[in-house]
Design an enzyme around this catalytic site. Structure first.
Site, PDB file in Angstrom:
ATOM      1  N   CYS A 116      29.571  36.502  26.693  1.00 41.08           N
ATOM      2  CA  CYS A 116      28.470  36.926  27.586  1.00 41.08           C
ATOM      3  C   CYS A 116      27.254  37.456  26.832  1.00 41.08           C
ATOM      4  CB  CYS A 116      28.967  37.965  28.578  1.00 41.08           C
ATOM      5  SG  CYS A 116      30.353  37.383  29.550  1.00 41.08           S
ATOM      6  N   HIS A 258      23.340  42.326  31.367  1.00 38.49           N
ATOM      7  CA  HIS A 258      24.286  41.235  31.626  1.00 38.49           C
ATOM      8  C   HIS A 258      24.950  41.458  32.973  1.00 38.49           C
ATOM      9  CE1 HIS A 258      27.547  38.552  31.730  1.00 38.49           C
ATOM     10  NE2 HIS A 258      28.460  39.468  31.462  1.00 38.49           N
ATOM     11  N   ASN A 288      28.927  36.560  37.872  1.00 35.38           N
ATOM     12  CA  ASN A 288      28.858  36.692  36.416  1.00 35.38           C
ATOM     13  C   ASN A 288      28.856  35.292  35.809  1.00 35.38           C
ATOM     14  OD1 ASN A 288      29.403  37.041  33.686  1.00 35.38           O
ATOM     15  ND2 ASN A 288      30.891  38.680  33.996  1.00 35.38           N
TER      16      ASN A 288
HETATM   17  O1  UT7 Z   1      31.336  39.460  31.420  1.00 33.79           O
HETATM   18  C1  UT7 Z   1      32.049  40.075  30.360  1.00 33.79           C
HETATM   19  C2  UT7 Z   1      32.238  41.521  30.619  1.00 33.79           C
HETATM   20  N1  UT7 Z   1      32.955  41.677  31.863  1.00 33.79           N
HETATM   21  C3  UT7 Z   1      32.886  42.830  32.502  1.00 33.79           C
HETATM   22  O2  UT7 Z   1      32.169  43.694  32.065  1.00 33.79           O
HETATM   23  C4  UT7 Z   1      33.740  43.008  33.717  1.00 33.79           C
HETATM   24  C5  UT7 Z   1      34.368  44.373  33.668  1.00 33.79           C
HETATM   25  N2  UT7 Z   1      35.312  44.709  34.710  1.00 33.79           N
HETATM   26  C6  UT7 Z   1      35.046  44.725  36.046  1.00 33.79           C
HETATM   27  O3  UT7 Z   1      34.002  44.299  36.499  1.00 33.79           O
HETATM   28  C7  UT7 Z   1      36.041  45.408  36.924  1.00 33.79           C
HETATM   29  O4  UT7 Z   1      36.962  46.106  36.113  1.00 33.79           O
HETATM   30  C8  UT7 Z   1      36.820  44.469  37.878  1.00 33.79           C
HETATM   31  C9  UT7 Z   1      35.878  43.873  38.921  1.00 33.79           C
HETATM   32  C10 UT7 Z   1      37.517  43.344  37.106  1.00 33.79           C
HETATM   33  C11 UT7 Z   1      37.873  45.267  38.631  1.00 33.79           C
HETATM   34  O5  UT7 Z   1      37.236  46.339  39.324  1.00 33.79           O
HETATM   35  P1  UT7 Z   1      37.703  47.843  39.101  1.00 33.79           P
HETATM   36  O6  UT7 Z   1      36.876  48.668  39.980  1.00 33.79           O
HETATM   37  O7  UT7 Z   1      37.699  48.149  37.638  1.00 33.79           O
HETATM   38  O8  UT7 Z   1      39.168  47.784  39.657  1.00 33.79           O
HETATM   39  P2  UT7 Z   1      40.487  48.383  39.001  1.00 33.79           P
HETATM   40  O9  UT7 Z   1      41.081  47.411  38.071  1.00 33.79           O
HETATM   41  O10 UT7 Z   1      40.224  49.787  38.507  1.00 33.79           O
HETATM   42  O11 UT7 Z   1      41.399  48.516  40.291  1.00 33.79           O
HETATM   43  C12 UT7 Z   1      41.071  49.408  41.376  1.00 33.79           C
HETATM   44  C13 UT7 Z   1      41.931  49.026  42.567  1.00 33.79           C
HETATM   45  C14 UT7 Z   1      43.399  48.818  42.184  1.00 33.79           C
HETATM   46  O12 UT7 Z   1      44.191  49.199  43.310  1.00 33.79           O
HETATM   47  P3  UT7 Z   1      44.900  50.657  43.333  1.00 33.79           P
HETATM   48  O13 UT7 Z   1      45.751  50.727  42.105  1.00 33.79           O
HETATM   49  O14 UT7 Z   1      43.772  51.648  43.317  1.00 33.79           O
HETATM   50  O15 UT7 Z   1      45.659  50.613  44.613  1.00 33.79           O
HETATM   51  C15 UT7 Z   1      43.495  47.329  42.023  1.00 33.79           C
HETATM   52  O16 UT7 Z   1      44.795  46.842  42.237  1.00 33.79           O
HETATM   53  O17 UT7 Z   1      41.475  47.783  43.104  1.00 33.79           O
HETATM   54  C16 UT7 Z   1      42.541  46.838  43.080  1.00 33.79           C
HETATM   55  N3  UT7 Z   1      41.962  45.546  42.779  1.00 33.79           N
HETATM   56  C17 UT7 Z   1      41.557  44.699  43.718  1.00 33.79           C
HETATM   57  N4  UT7 Z   1      41.627  44.751  45.056  1.00 33.79           N
HETATM   58  C18 UT7 Z   1      41.109  43.705  45.742  1.00 33.79           C
HETATM   59  C19 UT7 Z   1      41.663  45.049  41.561  1.00 33.79           C
HETATM   60  N5  UT7 Z   1      41.066  43.844  41.691  1.00 33.79           N
HETATM   61  C20 UT7 Z   1      40.994  43.603  43.027  1.00 33.79           C
HETATM   62  C21 UT7 Z   1      40.483  42.547  43.809  1.00 33.79           C
HETATM   63  N6  UT7 Z   1      40.574  42.637  45.152  1.00 33.79           N
HETATM   64  N7  UT7 Z   1      39.899  41.457  43.243  1.00 33.79           N
END
Ligand code: UT7
Length: 368
Positions: A116, A258, A288
């Site tokens: 990226c 980004h 993205n």
């Molecule tokens: O392009 C290169 C660089 N990339 C990035 O910078 C991307 C970086 N990461 C992200 O954008 C985020 O970490 C994600 C979008 C991938 C995930 O979002 P998050 O807010 O970090 O979610 P998380 O992994 O902390 O999970 C929070 C909650 C969890 O549930 P509990 O444990 O709180 O019950 C996950 O299981 O959200 C849940 N979850 C989802 N729920 C619905 C994680 N992904 C999803 C989903 N749909 N797609």
């Protein structure tokens, strides 16, 4: 008389998006994912993204965006650099064919792999090439078809990524001109190489058809860990490039980061001290798009004339590698162009098995 040292100036901006739109609901239904439109919008800021049809490749998007950038500048490139994670083939690079399809003859052309951060790595390289007189009009393209490497069943990545391409044509100029690149910063940290990766297809796991499962060919990202790194690295790199340029954060009138996740972008901008009215992008509509993300945001912002030429601008990116880069520039005067993808003729996309002799009847049918 003091001589103003030459730098690179963005002279043309082009973009290309494949026509097919995938909404959050389309992505959810396709992978039968345990997610919702509401979750994706509030946690990432993404509402829809583009997905290339099967007959459209990264190179096809790159050619269209590059052609648009050349038209925007009314000039032709003397070097082509394609930043991509999704090249048309593992070998050769995508760039030489892009150059040939643009009718640029035998100009130097190469791919750059910084995930990226690729487009800003590309701008950094192109700026150095101009400053050292190696070339005068480099074309920097960020082009991706992540739809080819995303596992539709993986909700960590399927909801985020999209396809597209953006390009900038540069020329030599001076720091007082709109579009002048006034500072660059870049870096990498290989200790985080497993956070964003595709396991198979390289020299470490080269025999996918026989030994590895399909899963190994998909792009994987450890989202939560990447999130923290992205905020930290883009903030530090942005502050570093502002420091090198001599601009206080309050002087920045346009910020494009980004487009990974709106919460990441807001967090970085808040930490640097960029006012919300100075933040630009189109993450909501394109998702993205990795190396294409910054030039697509540049093109979209310029097309809507949201920023006055000459405005002090900060670009920052973070990606797999890990890699990061930031560029300080003044907003270009270029009017951006956009083109639809340019699919290659079907004949030339077919693999050729040169180790076999071609039967004469095949030759006669193809030439008739
Ligand atoms: O392009 C290169 C660089 N990339 C990035 O910078 C991307 C970086 N990461 C992200 O954008 C985020 O970490 C994600 C979008 C991938 C995930 O979002 P998050 O807010 O970090 O979610 P998380 O992994 O902390 O999970 C929070 C909650 C969890 O549930 P509990 O444990 O709180 O019950 C996950 O299981 O959200 C849940 N979850 C989802 N729920 C619905 C994680 N992904 C999803 C989903 N749909 N797609």
């Amino acid at each position: 008389m003091t001589r103003v040292s030459p730098t690179a100036v963005i002279d043309g901006i082009g973009s290309c998006l494949p026509p097919r739109v995938l909404t959050n609901e389309d992505v959810r239904r396709r992978g039968v994912l345990d997610t919702t439109d509401e979750w994706i919008r509030t946690r990432t800021g993404i509402a829809r993204r583009r997905a290339a049809e099967d007959d459209i490749s990264t190179g096809d998007l790159a050619v269209a965006a590059a052609r648009a950038a050349q038209e925007s500048a009314e000039a032709r490139a003397d070097l082509v650099l394609v930043a991509t994670t999704t090249p048309d083939r593992r070998c050769p690079a995508t760039a030489p064919e892009v150059a040939q399809r643009l009718g640029l003859g035998t100009v130097p052309a190469f791919d750059l792999a910084a995930v990226c951060s690729g487009f800003l790595y590309g701008l950094t390289v192109a700026t150095a090439l101009i400053r050292t007189g190696v070339c005068t009009r480099p074309l920097v393209i960020g082009a991706e078809t992540y739809s080819r490497i995303i596992d539709p069943l993986d909700r960590d990545t399927a909801v985020i990524f999209g396809d597209g391409a953006g390009a900038a044509l540069l020329r030599a100029g001076d720091r007082a001109e709109p579009g002048a690149i006034t500072g660059t910063d870049w870096g990498s940290d290989g200790t985080g190489s497993d956070l964003i990766s595709i396991a198979a297809g390289g020299a470490r796991l080269p025999d996918p058809a026989r030994r590895l499962c399909r899963e190994d060919h998909y792009f994987r990202m450890r989202g939560r860990e990447v999130y923290g790194q992205a905020v930290r690295r883009m903030t530090a790199s942005s502050l570093a490039v502002l420091d090198k340029t001599g601009w206080p954060p309050a002087a920045v009138g346009a910020f494009i980061g980004h487009q990974a996740n709106q919460r990441i972008l807001d967090s970085v901008a808040d930490r640097i001290g960029i006012a919300p009215r100075c933040r630009f992008g189109n993450l909501r509509d394109v998702g993205n798009t990795a190396a294409a993300s910054i030039p697509l945001a540049l093109a979209d912002t310029a097309a809507h004339r949201r920023v006055r030429p000459g405005t002090r601008t900060l670009l920052t990116a973070f990606g797999g590698g890990l890699t990061w880069a930031s560029v300080a520039l003044t907003w270009p005067a270029a009017g951006p162009r956009a083109h639809p993808p340019e699919p290659r003729s079907t004949n030339s996309t077919k693999p050729r098995h040169t180790h076999r002799r071609t039967p004469s009847w095949t030759l006669s049918t193809t030439t008739s």
